[in-house]
Design an enzyme around this catalytic site. Structure first.
Site, mmCIF file in Angstrom:
data_model
loop_
_atom_site.group_PDB
_atom_site.id
_atom_site.type_symbol
_atom_site.label_atom_id
_atom_site.label_comp_id
_atom_site.label_asym_id
_atom_site.label_seq_id
_atom_site.Cartn_x
_atom_site.Cartn_y
_atom_site.Cartn_z
ATOM 1 N N ARG A 94 0.816 -1.230 0.000
ATOM 2 C CA ARG A 94 0.000 0.000 0.000
ATOM 3 C C ARG A 94 0.845 1.274 0.000
ATOM 4 O O ARG A 94 0.406 2.309 0.488
ATOM 5 C CB ARG A 94 -0.979 0.008 1.172
ATOM 6 C CG ARG A 94 -1.984 -1.136 1.118
ATOM 7 C CD ARG A 94 -3.211 -0.866 1.979
ATOM 8 N NE ARG A 94 -4.113 -2.011 1.935
ATOM 9 C CZ ARG A 94 -4.089 -3.018 2.807
ATOM 10 N NH1 ARG A 94 -3.213 -3.035 3.780
ATOM 11 N NH2 ARG A 94 -4.944 -4.008 2.690
ATOM 12 N N LYS A 116 2.891 11.435 -11.165
ATOM 13 C CA LYS A 116 2.003 10.514 -11.869
ATOM 14 C C LYS A 116 2.754 9.226 -12.161
ATOM 15 O O LYS A 116 3.864 9.248 -12.687
ATOM 16 C CB LYS A 116 1.571 11.114 -13.201
ATOM 17 C CG LYS A 116 0.493 12.151 -13.108
ATOM 18 C CD LYS A 116 0.079 12.491 -14.528
ATOM 19 C CE LYS A 116 -0.985 13.529 -14.623
ATOM 20 N NZ LYS A 116 -1.359 13.744 -16.032
ATOM 21 N N GLU A 158 8.756 17.701 -25.311
ATOM 22 C CA GLU A 158 8.076 17.877 -24.018
ATOM 23 C C GLU A 158 8.405 19.243 -23.418
ATOM 24 O O GLU A 158 7.577 19.857 -22.734
ATOM 25 C CB GLU A 158 8.505 16.739 -23.094
ATOM 26 C CG GLU A 158 7.517 16.359 -22.022
ATOM 27 C CD GLU A 158 6.223 15.754 -22.560
ATOM 28 O OE1 GLU A 158 5.167 16.148 -22.051
ATOM 29 O OE2 GLU A 158 6.260 14.904 -23.486
ATOM 30 N N LYS A 200 7.266 23.498 -14.917
ATOM 31 C CA LYS A 200 6.288 22.451 -14.688
ATOM 32 C C LYS A 200 5.929 22.363 -13.201
ATOM 33 O O LYS A 200 4.765 22.190 -12.838
ATOM 34 C CB LYS A 200 6.842 21.117 -15.170
ATOM 35 C CG LYS A 200 5.754 20.108 -15.416
ATOM 36 C CD LYS A 200 6.258 18.755 -15.833
ATOM 37 C CE LYS A 200 5.178 17.748 -15.511
ATOM 38 N NZ LYS A 200 5.628 16.368 -15.642
ATOM 39 N N GLU A 210 -4.538 16.955 -10.360
ATOM 40 C CA GLU A 210 -5.112 17.168 -11.684
ATOM 41 C C GLU A 210 -6.632 17.199 -11.652
ATOM 42 O O GLU A 210 -7.312 16.329 -12.183
ATOM 43 C CB GLU A 210 -4.620 16.099 -12.686
ATOM 44 C CG GLU A 210 -4.960 16.496 -14.119
ATOM 45 C CD GLU A 210 -4.220 15.638 -15.143
ATOM 46 O OE1 GLU A 210 -3.318 14.896 -14.760
ATOM 47 O OE2 GLU A 210 -4.587 15.741 -16.322
ATOM 48 N N ARG A 216 -3.179 21.965 -14.016
ATOM 49 C CA ARG A 216 -2.345 20.903 -14.543
ATOM 50 C C ARG A 216 -2.804 20.364 -15.886
ATOM 51 O O ARG A 216 -2.023 19.772 -16.629
ATOM 52 C CB ARG A 216 -2.331 19.772 -13.518
ATOM 53 C CG ARG A 216 -1.276 18.760 -13.800
ATOM 54 C CD ARG A 216 -1.080 17.935 -12.559
ATOM 55 N NE ARG A 216 -0.132 16.882 -12.818
ATOM 56 C CZ ARG A 216 0.394 16.133 -11.870
ATOM 57 N NH1 ARG A 216 0.047 16.324 -10.633
ATOM 58 N NH2 ARG A 216 1.252 15.200 -12.166
ATOM 59 N N ASN A 220 -1.379 18.653 -20.562
ATOM 60 C CA ASN A 220 -1.828 17.643 -21.530
ATOM 61 C C ASN A 220 -1.855 18.184 -22.956
ATOM 62 O O ASN A 220 -2.260 17.469 -23.878
ATOM 63 C CB ASN A 220 -3.217 17.121 -21.150
ATOM 64 C CG ASN A 220 -3.152 16.246 -19.920
ATOM 65 O OD1 ASN A 220 -2.214 15.475 -19.743
ATOM 66 N ND2 ASN A 220 -4.138 16.374 -19.054
ATOM 67 N N HIS A 223 -1.156 16.073 -25.981
ATOM 68 C CA HIS A 223 -1.160 14.678 -25.538
ATOM 69 C C HIS A 223 -2.432 13.931 -25.921
ATOM 70 O O HIS A 223 -2.438 12.710 -25.984
ATOM 71 C CB HIS A 223 -0.925 14.599 -24.031
ATOM 72 C CG HIS A 223 0.521 14.737 -23.670
ATOM 73 N ND1 HIS A 223 1.228 15.870 -23.945
ATOM 74 C CD2 HIS A 223 1.404 13.869 -23.099
ATOM 75 C CE1 HIS A 223 2.488 15.714 -23.542
ATOM 76 N NE2 HIS A 223 2.618 14.505 -23.023
ATOM 77 N N HIS A 227 -1.265 10.568 -27.470
ATOM 78 C CA HIS A 227 -1.576 9.249 -26.921
ATOM 79 C C HIS A 227 -2.337 8.400 -27.929
ATOM 80 O O HIS A 227 -2.100 7.198 -28.046
ATOM 81 C CB HIS A 227 -2.407 9.382 -25.647
ATOM 82 C CG HIS A 227 -1.605 9.770 -24.446
ATOM 83 N ND1 HIS A 227 -2.186 10.179 -23.276
ATOM 84 C CD2 HIS A 227 -0.271 9.808 -24.241
ATOM 85 C CE1 HIS A 227 -1.237 10.456 -22.397
ATOM 86 N NE2 HIS A 227 -0.069 10.247 -22.957
ATOM 87 N N HIS A 240 7.343 8.770 -27.902
ATOM 88 C CA HIS A 240 6.313 9.575 -27.234
ATOM 89 C C HIS A 240 6.446 11.058 -27.607
ATOM 90 O O HIS A 240 5.462 11.702 -27.985
ATOM 91 C CB HIS A 240 6.415 9.387 -25.722
ATOM 92 C CG HIS A 240 5.475 10.255 -24.935
ATOM 93 N ND1 HIS A 240 4.104 10.094 -24.992
ATOM 94 C CD2 HIS A 240 5.697 11.307 -24.102
ATOM 95 C CE1 HIS A 240 3.528 11.004 -24.214
ATOM 96 N NE2 HIS A 240 4.473 11.744 -23.666
#
Lengths: 338, 338
Positions: A94, A116, A158, A200, A210, A216, A220, A223, A227, A240
């Site tokens: 956990r 993330k 990026e 960032k 987010e 935030r 994206n 993206h 993606h 990517h």
């Protein structure tokens, strides 16, 4: 590690074959010298690491290595290694501590700030994951020395994104330094990483989880389509950062039509990406397949795909849906097959 | 559901074959009437649901069902269904809402308060998981009407644990009502669940993340050995509550020797568990295998297994290691084979 995770006695050093061959032994020796018991865990290179079967293997390996609650996972590698190892750390017992040692330009910028972590599913990228801040991130420019030029260029995409969506002065700096960056000059790269991380971090601290429409979501930018391109090609297509470059160009075109971005600003983005050697057009992907993948992207709400648009350089607007006519036009212009 | 998760449009209703056959259709109709699109997802019965392969299947099913960020996972079933579905919700899109509808006595007490979610690995129970509070828990005593008597008894073990480790007045109430509880009288069961949830919530609110030595560790009383028994038998042996009953008896014996628990209090615990029809001795397990499984339990620190002991009825002490001589004696007394 000793300072960041004082109670640790064991370390799981997660890395891939390329990075592990170059830097695995020195890293292991350094951790050993710090008095830690080190187990090196190899994962596949690139996005293939981020599969649920690899995650299950990693969990079993953490059990075998005896990683306890106070121990630590170290992710030495590109973004995929960090995403997988960070998620394994988030869920092992956990939640145990993890430390990122990103070895690509993209990972130094993209995965080192934000917390993330995620894996992919056949249905799409990063569908499963956690928010789990690393205890620390070691950004070592020397790790970039052995990085192929194409990987460096993809990482620059990026950084362009951070500038375009959140920081106009960073964008202008990139325009001025694009020649040195395109030539992979170490000092310029190091400065670019530092500036991008700072920009960032400013965004992320305002919106750690987010939230819907939070600051935030700007990150994206590019993206949504990026993606979808990666998923449509089964993660065996462009890197990517290359997919994000194509996604940013399309999002900028849509921004001109739907968010008031001046045509000249769109052209500046195109010119900067060109200068950095980033692709203009998609590999040949059927339009219909891209649309399916867009709809599956986790950022969608109900049946609407939401796009992060940029009304001006350095500022993103709240993500919103656009007309399907506009979306099709942008995808065709990006090179999708009708 | 509408009130707890106002933005939801879709529900993934996770359940198993037994509970799904009994209550799946009514639950689905109720959710439909609330205007939600429902997808029923079946998982294996009992602990077999909590495997990483089942988790990966569930993630893929959530993708196929189109569960988005604002949607909700409903776990209708026993503790295993809640643990698995809750963990899937914790990690799906980095966290979506979930609601528990526990259908066993054990789950109503044990999994409905606390926000622990987890799956098992071959190496041990609950090794992988998250803290992810459900948006709500619906405890419906009517769901217990169809529960086999053995399952009810096993659930009572978890209530005895809460009393023994945290609440002496609950323990005394259980002693007084043991006859009615052993006879599965509905009103007594309902009251027992209510009292146990209240006592457990008091502990959990003081220590949500289960800090080292925090109040919540008391709730692991009986579980150190209980988990080891389950793992040693590949989760095909006694029910969880039965294993915990054996674990509590052993922990009480160790408490007499090492924490000052009066012998009479140990005898009262034994008598109460006897009265409730809970087992005294292990199925035949080799001592050596139990010791291996104990060492793997996630609560261990370095190489020491830490036991939650009870100096008196209603109070647990900070977990600590005990001599291996004492541990072996307790395991042999519990029925382990030398």
């Amino acid at each position: 590690v000793r300072e960041l995770v004082p109670g640790a006695t064991r370390v799981a050093l997660v890395t891939d074959a390329r990075v592990g061959a170059l830097y695995g032994e020195p890293a292991r020796r350094a951790l050993r010298r710090a008095g830690l018991a080190v187990t090196v865990l190899r994962v596949p290179r690139g996005e293939r690491a981020k599969q649920s079967a690899e995650l299950a293997k990693l969990w079993r390996a953490l059990a075998a290595a005896g990683i306890g609650r106070h121990d630590v996972v170290v992710a030495l590698g590109g973004g995929a290694v960090g995403d997988l190892a960070g998620f394994a750390a988030a869920t092992w017992l956990r939640g145990v501590a993890w430390i990122g040692v990103p070895s690509t330009l993209l990972a130094q910028v993209d995965s080192s700030v934000g917390g993330k972590t995620a894996i992919d599913l056949p249905a799409g990228k990063n569908l499963v994951g956690s928010f789990h801040q690393p205890r620390g991130v070691l950004v070592d420019p020397a790790l970039l020395d052995t990085l192929p030029a194409r990987q460096l260029r993809a990482g620059l995409a990026e950084i362009v994104k951070v500038g375009m969506a959140t920081d106009a002065s960073l964008f202008r700096w990139l325009e001025r330094e694009s020649g040195r960056l395109a030539a992979s000059e170490g000092a310029a790269l190091e400065l670019a990483v530092r500036k991008a991380i700072r920009a960032k971090a400013r965004v992320v601290t305002r919106d750690e989880r987010e939230r819907e429409g939070g600051a935030r979501t700007a990150l994206n930018f590019g993206h949504t389509l990026g993606h979808a391109i990666e998923a449509a090609l089964g993660f065996r297509g462009p890197l990517h950062g290359e997919a994000v470059a194509i996604g940013m160009r399309a999002a900028a075109r849509i921004s001109v039509a739907a968010a008031g971005l001046p045509l000249g600003s769109c052209a500046r983005l195109d010119a900067l990406l060109d200068e950095l050697g980033l692709p203009r057009r998609l590999p040949r992907v059927p339009l219909a397949r891209l649309v399916v993948m867009l709809a599956r992207d986790k950022k969608r709400d109900a049946s609407n795909v939401r796009w992060v648009l940029t009304p001006e350089i350095g500022r993103a607007s709240v993500p919103r849906s656009i007309s399907s006519r506009l979306m099709r036009a942008a995808l065709l212009e990006a090179g999708a097959r009708a």
